[in-house]
Scaffold this motif. Sequence first.
Motif, PDB file in Angstrom:
ATOM      1  N   MET A   1       0.840  -1.173   0.000  1.00  0.00           N
ATOM      2  CA  MET A   1       0.000   0.000   0.000  1.00  0.00           C
ATOM      3  C   MET A   1       0.885   1.236   0.000  1.00  0.00           C
ATOM      4  N   SER A   2       0.445   2.289  -0.693  1.00  0.00           N
ATOM      5  CA  SER A   2       1.186   3.545  -0.698  1.00  0.00           C
ATOM      6  C   SER A   2       0.197   4.710  -0.683  1.00  0.00           C
ATOM      7  N   LEU A   3       0.698   5.864  -0.313  1.00  0.00           N
ATOM      8  CA  LEU A   3      -0.149   7.050  -0.219  1.00  0.00           C
ATOM      9  C   LEU A   3       0.664   8.256  -0.656  1.00  0.00           C
ATOM     10  N   ASN A   4       0.125   9.039  -1.570  1.00  0.00           N
ATOM     11  CA  ASN A   4       0.748  10.272  -2.035  1.00  0.00           C
ATOM     12  C   ASN A   4      -0.284  11.375  -1.836  1.00  0.00           C
ATOM     13  N   ARG A   5      -0.267  12.028  -0.681  1.00  0.00           N
ATOM     14  CA  ARG A   5      -1.289  13.013  -0.328  1.00  0.00           C
ATOM     15  C   ARG A   5      -0.621  14.215   0.312  1.00  0.00           C
ATOM     16  N   VAL A   6      -1.011  15.409  -0.111  1.00  0.00           N
ATOM     17  CA  VAL A   6      -0.461  16.651   0.420  1.00  0.00           C
ATOM     18  C   VAL A   6      -1.617  17.551   0.818  1.00  0.00           C
ATOM     19  N   MET A   7      -1.512  18.163   2.007  1.00  0.00           N
ATOM     20  CA  MET A   7      -2.473  19.175   2.457  1.00  0.00           C
ATOM     21  C   MET A   7      -1.666  20.376   2.923  1.00  0.00           C
ATOM     22  N   LEU A   8      -1.971  21.551   2.360  1.00  0.00           N
ATOM     23  CA  LEU A   8      -1.231  22.762   2.703  1.00  0.00           C
ATOM     24  C   LEU A   8      -2.182  23.907   2.982  1.00  0.00           C
ATOM     25  N   GLU A  67      -7.809  31.414 -11.922  1.00  0.00           N
ATOM     26  CA  GLU A  67      -7.602  32.577 -12.796  1.00  0.00           C
ATOM     27  C   GLU A  67      -8.511  33.737 -12.396  1.00  0.00           C
ATOM     28  N   LYS A  68      -9.758  33.436 -12.040  1.00  0.00           N
ATOM     29  CA  LYS A  68     -10.735  34.479 -11.730  1.00  0.00           C
ATOM     30  C   LYS A  68     -10.601  35.041 -10.319  1.00  0.00           C
ATOM     31  N   TYR A  69     -10.294  34.185  -9.339  1.00  0.00           N
ATOM     32  CA  TYR A  69     -10.468  34.588  -7.949  1.00  0.00           C
ATOM     33  C   TYR A  69      -9.221  34.608  -7.075  1.00  0.00           C
ATOM     34  N   VAL A  70      -8.117  34.006  -7.497  1.00  0.00           N
ATOM     35  CA  VAL A  70      -6.939  33.914  -6.632  1.00  0.00           C
ATOM     36  C   VAL A  70      -5.931  35.000  -7.006  1.00  0.00           C
ATOM     37  N   HIS A  71      -5.423  35.683  -5.964  1.00  0.00           N
ATOM     38  CA  HIS A  71      -4.473  36.769  -6.166  1.00  0.00           C
ATOM     39  C   HIS A  71      -3.335  36.651  -5.161  1.00  0.00           C
ATOM     40  N   LYS A  72      -2.263  37.368  -5.435  1.00  0.00           N
ATOM     41  CA  LYS A  72      -1.121  37.416  -4.517  1.00  0.00           C
ATOM     42  C   LYS A  72      -1.603  37.792  -3.117  1.00  0.00           C
ATOM     43  N   GLY A  73      -1.120  37.057  -2.100  1.00  0.00           N
ATOM     44  CA  GLY A  73      -1.457  37.346  -0.713  1.00  0.00           C
ATOM     45  C   GLY A  73      -2.647  36.563  -0.183  1.00  0.00           C
ATOM     46  N   ASP A  74      -3.460  35.973  -1.064  1.00  0.00           N
ATOM     47  CA  ASP A  74      -4.617  35.200  -0.613  1.00  0.00           C
ATOM     48  C   ASP A  74      -4.166  33.975   0.167  1.00  0.00           C
ATOM     49  N   LYS A  75      -4.961  33.586   1.151  1.00  0.00           N
ATOM     50  CA  LYS A  75      -4.689  32.369   1.920  1.00  0.00           C
ATOM     51  C   LYS A  75      -5.513  31.235   1.314  1.00  0.00           C
ATOM     52  N   LEU A  76      -4.856  30.107   1.046  1.00  0.00           N
ATOM     53  CA  LEU A  76      -5.502  28.947   0.435  1.00  0.00           C
ATOM     54  C   LEU A  76      -5.273  27.694   1.259  1.00  0.00           C
ATOM     55  N   TYR A  77      -6.258  26.800   1.195  1.00  0.00           N
ATOM     56  CA  TYR A  77      -6.101  25.418   1.656  1.00  0.00           C
ATOM     57  C   TYR A  77      -6.167  24.567   0.402  1.00  0.00           C
ATOM     58  N   VAL A  78      -5.171  23.730   0.184  1.00  0.00           N
ATOM     59  CA  VAL A  78      -5.161  22.859  -0.996  1.00  0.00           C
ATOM     60  C   VAL A  78      -4.876  21.424  -0.589  1.00  0.00           C
ATOM     61  N   GLU A  79      -5.416  20.502  -1.370  1.00  0.00           N
ATOM     62  CA  GLU A  79      -5.130  19.075  -1.240  1.00  0.00           C
ATOM     63  C   GLU A  79      -4.728  18.569  -2.607  1.00  0.00           C
ATOM     64  N   GLY A  80      -3.780  17.665  -2.627  1.00  0.00           N
ATOM     65  CA  GLY A  80      -3.358  17.102  -3.897  1.00  0.00           C
ATOM     66  C   GLY A  80      -2.313  16.033  -3.695  1.00  0.00           C
TER      67      GLY A  80
END
Length: 156
Positions: A1-8, A67-80
């Motif tokens: 089993m393996s897992l490749n998951r990132v949360m930032l 492209e429409k909504y994200v700009h420099k300085g914005d705080k994001l939560y991402v998973e990938g």
Amino acid sequence: MSLNRVMLIGNVGKDPEVHYRDNGLCVANVVLATSDRAYTMQNGTQVPERTEWHNLVFWRGLAETVEKYVHKGDKLYVEGSLRSHSYDDQNGVKRYVTEVYVENMEMLTPRQASRPQQPAPQPVAQQAPQPVQQQAPAAPQAQVQNPQPPSEGMPF
């Protein structure tokens, strides 16, 4: 089993770079900064703040949202997931790149804070004072704020 998951959770370092491929496929690249706070150890040693920079890649509808909504300085939560590749630079030196291929994103910056500032209204010419008429106090009105848009976790 393996897992490749990132949360930032971090801040966008510069405005996204968005490209459309020949087949109309949208791709957005974002640089995200995450930081560990500075602290002092029990023995008095001071550990400085440490910032890591992450290369994020968004595809299709998620890239169009960026492209429409994200700009420099914005705080994001991402998973990938992590993807690595190498290339030879202009001097023939082999370079390695690790990217996060984003599958889910939530914008954590309030909508009003991420909009560019509107110019201040120009002052209106002063008029002669008018006589004050006594009126019954008006009933207080409720303050209405724009609701937050639902967070968009669009699959690609």
